[in-house]
Write an enzyme that holds these catalytic residues in place. Structure first.
Site, PDB file in Angstrom:
ATOM      1  N   ASP A  91       0.865  -1.172   0.000  1.00 49.30           N
ATOM      2  CA  ASP A  91       0.000   0.000   0.000  1.00 49.30           C
ATOM      3  C   ASP A  91       0.911   1.234   0.000  1.00 49.30           C
ATOM      4  O   ASP A  91       2.134   1.111  -0.108  1.00 49.30           O
ATOM      5  CB  ASP A  91      -0.958   0.004   1.192  1.00 49.30           C
ATOM      6  CG  ASP A  91      -0.246  -0.155   2.532  1.00 49.30           C
ATOM      7  OD1 ASP A  91       0.963   0.145   2.618  1.00 49.30           O
ATOM      8  OD2 ASP A  91      -0.906  -0.567   3.503  1.00 49.30           O
ATOM      9  N   GLU A  93       1.752   3.424   2.331  1.00 46.56           N
ATOM     10  CA  GLU A  93       2.705   3.490   3.440  1.00 46.56           C
ATOM     11  C   GLU A  93       3.835   2.494   3.231  1.00 46.56           C
ATOM     12  O   GLU A  93       5.004   2.800   3.474  1.00 46.56           O
ATOM     13  CB  GLU A  93       1.993   3.220   4.773  1.00 46.56           C
ATOM     14  CG  GLU A  93       1.071   4.329   5.228  1.00 46.56           C
ATOM     15  CD  GLU A  93       1.800   5.639   5.505  1.00 46.56           C
ATOM     16  OE1 GLU A  93       2.933   5.609   6.022  1.00 46.56           O
ATOM     17  OE2 GLU A  93       1.218   6.693   5.195  1.00 46.56           O
ATOM     18  N   TYR A 305      -4.205  -9.933   3.116  1.00 46.83           N
ATOM     19  CA  TYR A 305      -3.940  -8.594   3.650  1.00 46.83           C
ATOM     20  C   TYR A 305      -5.243  -7.920   4.062  1.00 46.83           C
ATOM     21  O   TYR A 305      -6.226  -7.938   3.325  1.00 46.83           O
ATOM     22  CB  TYR A 305      -3.221  -7.754   2.604  1.00 46.83           C
ATOM     23  CG  TYR A 305      -2.640  -6.470   3.135  1.00 46.83           C
ATOM     24  CD1 TYR A 305      -1.760  -6.485   4.206  1.00 46.83           C
ATOM     25  CD2 TYR A 305      -2.962  -5.247   2.563  1.00 46.83           C
ATOM     26  CE1 TYR A 305      -1.209  -5.316   4.699  1.00 46.83           C
ATOM     27  CE2 TYR A 305      -2.407  -4.068   3.036  1.00 46.83           C
ATOM     28  CZ  TYR A 305      -1.531  -4.109   4.108  1.00 46.83           C
ATOM     29  OH  TYR A 305      -0.993  -2.945   4.601  1.00 46.83           O
ATOM     30  N   HIS A 350      -5.551  -4.886  -3.653  1.00 45.87           N
ATOM     31  CA  HIS A 350      -5.588  -6.181  -2.984  1.00 45.87           C
ATOM     32  C   HIS A 350      -6.907  -6.874  -3.248  1.00 45.87           C
ATOM     33  O   HIS A 350      -7.876  -6.265  -3.691  1.00 45.87           O
ATOM     34  CB  HIS A 350      -5.437  -6.005  -1.470  1.00 45.87           C
ATOM     35  CG  HIS A 350      -4.177  -5.328  -1.062  1.00 45.87           C
ATOM     36  ND1 HIS A 350      -2.958  -5.964  -1.047  1.00 45.87           N
ATOM     37  CD2 HIS A 350      -3.942  -4.059  -0.665  1.00 45.87           C
ATOM     38  CE1 HIS A 350      -2.025  -5.113  -0.649  1.00 45.87           C
ATOM     39  NE2 HIS A 350      -2.595  -3.956  -0.422  1.00 45.87           N
TER      40      HIS A 350
END
Length: 709
Positions: A91, A93, A305, A350
């Site tokens: 992602d 981050e 995830y 995802h």
């Protein structure tokens, strides 16, 4: 001639957490070393803004305090390696973490540095990722950078404003302030709501040995307006001697479709509603299930995830779940896989949240999981498997009974085809619970029993809970899957909001801050602007927009408004301190009411020479001949609030419900606010021997009588 020993290439894999590192290292075996970065090693400093506004808003990054030693260790490991694989989360981050690590390692090693991503921690997924390394996505890094810079500019401009106008030490954030506004506005609606009395009327009927209850739905051909007990009693008097005849029997079939696999927000909502988990707790447990659980001798990542806004499922996972269904519930396997629509705003990086292996049923892994892990894994597994099964079907029988001018109705539902309910235990049992009705025919006369009039009060808007605020944030496009839980946590940690009976209630401090920010920055502290920021960040990630341009367009007008508010808004600091008629028991000086981080308290005017502080009395202690006051206290172990007498230990009275400024009209003890699903928020007497329960403000609360104990 001796053969020369070939050196095995050494690969360093860097993930974010030790638990994940432990799981992945087991999968990869010799030649691989897996280390954890513990999240961000390089970030903006906490002590200053660190944004170079004159240099196109470039952030000034530093090594996070306390992380220098870890960074040096990773640099040493990289120097000894032939390949470095950056495996932080897939992602924004995670991409930023990989970008910072790449910059910190590239000059310290000759190793080739690559980026790998995966959606689940399983041997196949990890080995597949290692065999197909890629590059860091610069546009994704820029989207994270833009968010970080924007939030830093807002926070570091609004916080000093609050220090100057309200109180030192306060802070404000871009997204959290909008969430606080929603919670405060809902609280105003709750307070302003005026409940209205209404009644319902049920009647008992029987056929042979079968008894059931039906509700009045029509009177004289219209929907009845039962506004008082006298109206209900009048209807009872008119129909009590009338014969009761079955006037209508209708059967209808309803198709119930399974729901899509969980997204982050839907998982948080379901876990809150079904399991009572906070958003933070849900994400902590989901992280554990994702990073790996020891199942016997194997360590397995049980779910994919957990930060996602997509419901897309891979072909491999679809084949796996369909294979399981074909073996266990072949009659409920659809001819083709079911594909669910991905929302327009979804990033779709995802899959939806699902078990990594369908064969790991909740019961088969229960002994390896904690109680909380088992419960959360169960709803994830059930939701995913059910999403690929046939529809369920319900048959509803609705019976109307006529008695004079009144029509009563009762309905009973039964599952005719279980379909996906075969794997959803909780929902299946709830849907299957219904009134059991005897066989009846139209025109048949029934025996009558008692009438059951019941008083109700209309319920106003409910305060937000973890589940409902997450749903609202998602609907309004505020934040992303990774931010929902932190938004709530920040508001709670700053004591702008408290959690009471699972409801989010703004504190006096929170309401004060929200009022100032909303009135001063209506263009920023609003839902539309915050949602537009998310859309703009998506454009940055898609490489359709330069991140610096986005910040430049925002900052000029924003900074100008900050200066205007700082210059023209009157400080309320002095108005927060309120004189009282109480004296300090230590030095004799007057006590004043002050606003602190955790609400109002009493403090000695002799400060700093005298440090005496006291909790503000909330109610008089109801214990006979006590004379003490009820104040808020904190449990030392858990930090939870409770309410006890100032005369402790002589008086041991405690309450876990907060007193309100009203007293019981029956016994004179103080009232507290409680909440349940049936009554909503209601006032109840704290006296265990008193049955006073008041569903909302239908009448004036009486003060204690002079002869009350």
């Amino acid at each position: 001639m001796a053969t020369k020993k070939v050196k095995t290439p050494q690969t360093l894999v860097i993930v974010e957490s030790p638990a994940k590192a432990h799981t992945i290292e087991k999968y990869l075996g010799p030649g691989y070393t897996v280390k954890a970065s513990m999240g961000h090693l390089i970030d903006l400093p906490k002590s200053r803004m660190a944004i170079d506004i004159e240099n196109n808003f470039q952030p000034e990054y530093i090594t996070v305090r306390g992380r220098a030693k870890l960074l040096k260790e990773l640099q040493k490991d990289a120097k000894k390696s032939d390949v470095v694989l950056l495996a932080s989360d897939n992602d924004r981050e995670g991409e930023a973490i990989a970008w910072h690590l790449n910059n910190a390692l590239k000059d310290k090693t000759d190793a080739k540095i690559n980026r790998i991503v995966f959606n689940e921690i399983t041997p196949i997924a990890i080995k597949e990722a290692v065999q197909h390394p890629g590059e860091i996505v610069e546009s994704k890094v820029n989207a994270q950078k833009a968010r970080r810079v924007l939030d830093r500019l807002v926070g570091y401009n609004l916080s000093p404003l609050l220090w100057a106008k309200v109180k030192n030490g306060l802070s404000a954030g871009r997204v959290q302030s909008v969430a606080l506004r929603l919670i405060c506005e809902r609280e105003e609606e709750v307070e302003n709501f005026i409940p209205e009395e209404y009644w319902s009327l049920d009647a008992d009927f029987s056929k042979g040995k079968s008894n059931f209850t039906a509700q009045l739905v029509k009177y004289k051909g219209e929907k009845p307006e039962l506004k008082s007990e006298s109206v209900v009693n009048e209807i009872i008097d008119q129909i009590k001697n009338s014969p009761c005849v079955v006037s209508s029997i209708k059967k209808s079939e309803k198709t119930v479709r399974p729901k899509a696999p969980f997204t982050t927000s839907k998982l948080q909502q379901d876990a809150a509603n079904r399991l009572g988990y906070t958003s933070r707790k849900t994400m902590q447990i989901a992280q554990q299930l994702y990073e790996g659980i020891n199942i016997g001798e194997n360590r397995v990542g049980l779910i994919t995830y957990m930060r996602t806004d997509s419901v897309r499922i891979s072909d491999t996972a679809l084949a796996d779940v369909r294979n399981w269904i074909s073996k266990n519930h072949p009659e409920d396997l659809p001819a083709e896989p079911i594909h669910y629509t991905v929302g327009k705003a979804a990033q779709d990086a995802h899959e939806g949240i699902r078990p990594t292996y369908t064969s790991y049923t909740p019961e088969s892994v229960k002994e390896y999981l904690t109680h909380d892990q088992f419960r959360l894994y169960s709803i994830i597994w059930e939701r995913f498997v059910s999403s690929q099964m046939n529809n369920a079907k319900m048959v509803t029988t609705s019976v109307e009974i006529t008695s004079g001018d009144a029509v009563f109705r009762v309905a009973a539902s039964k599952i005719s085809e279980k379909g996906f309910y075969h794997v959803i235990k909780l929902l299946a049992s709830k849907e299957d619970k219904s009134t059991s009705l005897p066989a009846m025919k139209e025109g048949e006369e029934l025996q009558t029993g008692s009438f059951h009039p019941e008083q109700h009060f209309t319920q106003g808007p409910a305060r937000y809970t973890d589940a409902s605020i997450v749903r609202m944030l998602e609907e309004k496009g505020i934040g992303r899957p990774s931010t929902y839980a932190p938004i709530i946590s920040v508001l709670l940690d700053r004591y702008y909001v408290t959690r009471s009976n699972k409801q989010l209630v703004p504190t006096q401090l929170g309401r004060m801050i929200s009022k100032i920010l909303v009135e001063s920055f209506p263009a920023v502290i609003n839902e539309q602007f915050t949602a537009e920021v998310e859309t703009t960040l998506d454009k940055v990630e898609a490489d359709e927009l330069v991140w610096n341009d986005m910040i430049h367009d925002f900052y000029g007008p924003f900074r100008k408004r900050v200066d205007e508010v700082m210059e023209n808004t009157e400080s309320i600091k002095g108005f927060l301190d309120e004189e009282t008629d109480q004296k300090c028991e230590l030095c004799g000086k007057p006590l004043i009411k002050k606003l602190g981080r955790f609400g109002f308290f009493l403090a000695c005017t002799g400060f700093p020479e005298c440090h005496n502080t006291k909790s503000i009395p909330l109610a008089k202690c109801p214990c006979k001949d006590c004379g003490g006051d009820i104040v808020e206290r904190k449990n030392k172990g858990r930090g939870r609030a409770f309410y006890g007498c100032t005369n402790y230990p002589a008086c041991t009275f405690i309450s876990h419900f907060k007193p309100i400024d009203s007293y019981c009209p029956k016994c004179g003890w103080f009232l507290v606010e409680k909440y349940d699903k049936k009554n909503g928020s209601y006032k109840s007497c704290i006296n265990p021997d008193c049955d006073y329960l008041h569903s909302a403000d239908a009448e004036e609360m009486a003060m204690p009588s002079e002869n009350a104990d």
